[in-house]
Every structure is written in C-alpha cells, then in structure tokens.
Scaffold this motif. Sequence first.
Motif, PDB file in Angstrom:
ATOM      1  N   THR A 169      -6.759  -1.894   3.280  1.00 46.19           N
ATOM      2  CA  THR A 169      -7.816  -2.560   2.406  1.00 46.19           C
ATOM      3  C   THR A 169      -8.417  -3.518   3.568  1.00 46.19           C
ATOM      4  O   THR A 169      -9.647  -3.306   3.766  1.00 46.19           O
TER       5      THR A 169
ATOM      6  N   TYR B  48      -9.468   6.842  -0.723  1.00 44.92           N
ATOM      7  CA  TYR B  48      -8.510   5.773  -0.941  1.00 44.92           C
ATOM      8  C   TYR B  48      -8.470   4.855  -2.193  1.00 44.92           C
ATOM      9  O   TYR B  48      -7.675   4.480  -2.882  1.00 44.92           O
TER      10      TYR B  48
ATOM     11  N   GLY C 259      -4.359  -1.673  -3.908  1.00 40.79           N
ATOM     12  CA  GLY C 259      -4.098  -0.744  -2.704  1.00 40.79           C
ATOM     13  C   GLY C 259      -3.180  -1.199  -1.467  1.00 40.79           C
ATOM     14  O   GLY C 259      -2.342  -2.208  -2.008  1.00 40.79           O
TER      15      GLY C 259
ATOM     16  N   ALA D  51      -6.208   4.380  -5.227  1.00 37.46           N
ATOM     17  CA  ALA D  51      -5.731   3.133  -5.674  1.00 37.46           C
ATOM     18  C   ALA D  51      -5.866   2.650  -7.089  1.00 37.46           C
ATOM     19  O   ALA D  51      -5.182   2.244  -7.874  1.00 37.46           O
TER      20      ALA D  51
END
Length: 190
Positions: free
Chosen positions: A132, A104, A127, A108
């Motif tokens: 998050t 992730y 992100g 991002a």
Amino acid sequence: MHGTALSGWLLVAVCTATGAYCLLRLRSDCARARSSAGGEAVMGFGMAAMAVPAAFAEPPSWLLAGYAGVFAAAALRAGWLARARENGGGHHLHHVIGSLAMVYMALAMSAPGGHTAHEGHPGAAGGVPLVTGALLVYYVGYVLTTGARLLPAAVTPRGGGTLAWRARPELTLACRLSMGIAMLAMLLAL
C-alpha cells in the motif's frame, strides 16, 4: 471502500465521468490515443464500481474476484502493449501498475475483514502496508508530474483551428490527474 459515503459517491462520480470521456476518446483519429483510451475507460469505470460505498451495497466476494480477474486481464493487455515503445509504451506501463493496484485492492477488500476493521484488529482491512505504501508513493509522484504537465494550460491547437472534444490533450491530462487522485483516495481508504 472505507470512508464516508459522500467521499465514496464523489469518487464514483469522478471516475464515471472520466471513464465516459475516455470512451469518447476511443473515436480519436490517432491510434496511440485510442490505445490508451480503452485501458483508461476500463480503469475509470472499474474504479467507479469499486468506490461504491459499502454501506450502500456491500459487494459479494465473487464480485470482488471478478474485479480482480478483469483487472488482471487489463494488466496483461497493458503489459503486452507496453513492450512496443513506439505506441506509448511508457503510459501502458502506468496502466500495468494501475491495473495491478486494482487487483490488489479487490483482493484486500475480499479478504476476511476487508470491508471493516474489527475491534482489536486495526490492520485487518488495509492490505499489506508495504505494498500500500509503495503504491501511495507511486501515485503521489504520478499525480504531481501529471499536474505539473497540466499547469501550462495555454495549449493551442495546431493551425489555429479548434479541436474536437475527443482530441483535447488538456482534458486527457485532467482525466489522468483525476484518476490518479481517485486512486490515491481509494488506497488511503483501503
């Protein structure tokens, strides 16, 4: 990652030291310890590489895609190991979450505006706030529970002998705690 260069270099140092200790743990006599040590070493060195301050060396997008690929493979491996509950499956689930968090963050960072938020677009570099936030909540809980397990530091070796450096349970917990804190710092800097 965003943040000051000093905090980035401190993250690099902590994650590199943790990854190095995990490599040492790969020589353990316990199969369960070796199983988790490999994933933790990959995580430690990968976090160190991703924490290098962007002002020093801004990674090209192909490198960030490489990070995402490595951590996706690590998540698949940890998921495969997690299905076997008798071999530390619960901790391997943590490795799945950690590896997916790294995927992730790499994605991002590689998105347009992933390294620096542009004026007028304050959320461009962070992100997806819900993802998050969920990861932050998970890692706060993980850090608190791991820290609580580390508090009774009166860990004595069985039989009164001394343990080798690669078999110190309190050092393993301290490494896991430091990587959890480093993950929190990286998520906050995203």
